[in-house]
Design an enzyme around this catalytic site. Structure first.
Site, PDB file in Angstrom:
ATOM      1  N   GLY A  88       0.830  -1.196   0.000  1.00  0.00           N
ATOM      2  CA  GLY A  88       0.000   0.000   0.000  1.00  0.00           C
ATOM      3  C   GLY A  88       0.860   1.239   0.000  1.00  0.00           C
ATOM      4  N   GLN A 139       3.162   9.727   1.298  1.00  0.00           N
ATOM      5  CA  GLN A 139       4.417   8.987   1.235  1.00  0.00           C
ATOM      6  C   GLN A 139       5.223   9.319  -0.018  1.00  0.00           C
ATOM      7  OE1 GLN A 139       2.454   5.020   2.282  1.00  0.00           O
ATOM      8  NE2 GLN A 139       4.532   4.815   3.103  1.00  0.00           N
ATOM      9  N   CYS A 183       6.422  -0.624   7.020  1.00  0.00           N
ATOM     10  CA  CYS A 183       6.016   0.561   6.274  1.00  0.00           C
ATOM     11  C   CYS A 183       7.148   0.993   5.361  1.00  0.00           C
ATOM     12  CB  CYS A 183       5.668   1.681   7.258  1.00  0.00           C
ATOM     13  SG  CYS A 183       5.170   3.225   6.470  1.00  0.00           S
ATOM     14  N   HIS A 238      -3.853   0.690   7.615  1.00  0.00           N
ATOM     15  CA  HIS A 238      -2.534   1.315   7.608  1.00  0.00           C
ATOM     16  C   HIS A 238      -2.536   2.571   6.733  1.00  0.00           C
ATOM     17  CE1 HIS A 238       2.015   0.806   7.643  1.00  0.00           C
ATOM     18  NE2 HIS A 238       1.858   1.637   6.624  1.00  0.00           N
ATOM     19  N   HIS A 297      -2.127   6.675   7.552  1.00  0.00           N
ATOM     20  CA  HIS A 297      -1.166   7.584   6.920  1.00  0.00           C
ATOM     21  C   HIS A 297      -1.816   8.915   6.563  1.00  0.00           C
ATOM     22  CE1 HIS A 297       2.804   5.939   6.336  1.00  0.00           C
ATOM     23  NE2 HIS A 297       2.332   4.793   5.875  1.00  0.00           N
TER      24      HIS A 297
END
Length: 161
Positions: free
Chosen positions: A46, A51, A88, A130, A134
């Site tokens: 993911g 990110q 992560c 998750h 974020h």
């Protein structure tokens, strides 16, 4: 195929809640393409927009054949418990056992504003939770406690973070 550079722990964009997407245009289409291309690399499950340095509410996923993306996702349902190892891309070299819901359902829209629902169990549920974390500026390590937290923090120190 455009694979974007990942932002790593310590970058303030990872700790800033993402803004809802309000413009469904070519810029959003390009972001979605970049998210999907970047998560498609082996070993990735993911990827949230922050990110890759974009503070907009969108993420992509690629878990055991389930692939796609969600814009303006909301985690609307969870059920059960699922304990397992979590890691992560923005916290490289660190993993920890993390309790999550066994089932998760996310609702949002696609790049054209049409409704999207993604639901799953096990690792897909973990991924959905998750990635929505974020988008709120949270990392999976934030919720660790006790020995699990100590181990993760030790791994971070050993990596010089």
């Amino acid at each position: 195929m455009t694979v974007r550079e990942l932002r790593l722990i310590g970058d303030p964009v990872l700790r800033t809640p993402c803004r809802p997407v309000t413009q469904f245009d070519d810029g959003l289409a390009a972001l979605v393409t970049d998210l999907v291309d970047t998560v498609a690399l082996p070993g990735r499950a993911g990827l949230a927009a922050n990110q890759i340095g974009v503070s907009l509410a969108a993420f992509s996923y690629d878990v055991h054949g389930a692939r796609g993306y969600v814009v303006n996702p909301r985690l609307v349902a969870t059920d059960g418990e699922y304990d397992g190892e979590e890691a992560c891309l923005s916290v490289p070299g660190v993993s920890a056992m993390r309790l999550r819901a066994e089932y998760a359902r996310v609702e949002g829209v696609d790049a054209l504003g049409r409704p999207v629902v993604v639901e799953g169990t096990g690792e897909l549920a973990r991924c959905l939770q998750h990635e929505t974390d974020h988008l709120r500026g949270e990392l999976y390590i934030d919720a660790l406690t006790g020995e699990r937290r100590r181990i993760a923090l030790r791994q971070l120190r050993e990596r010089g973070v």
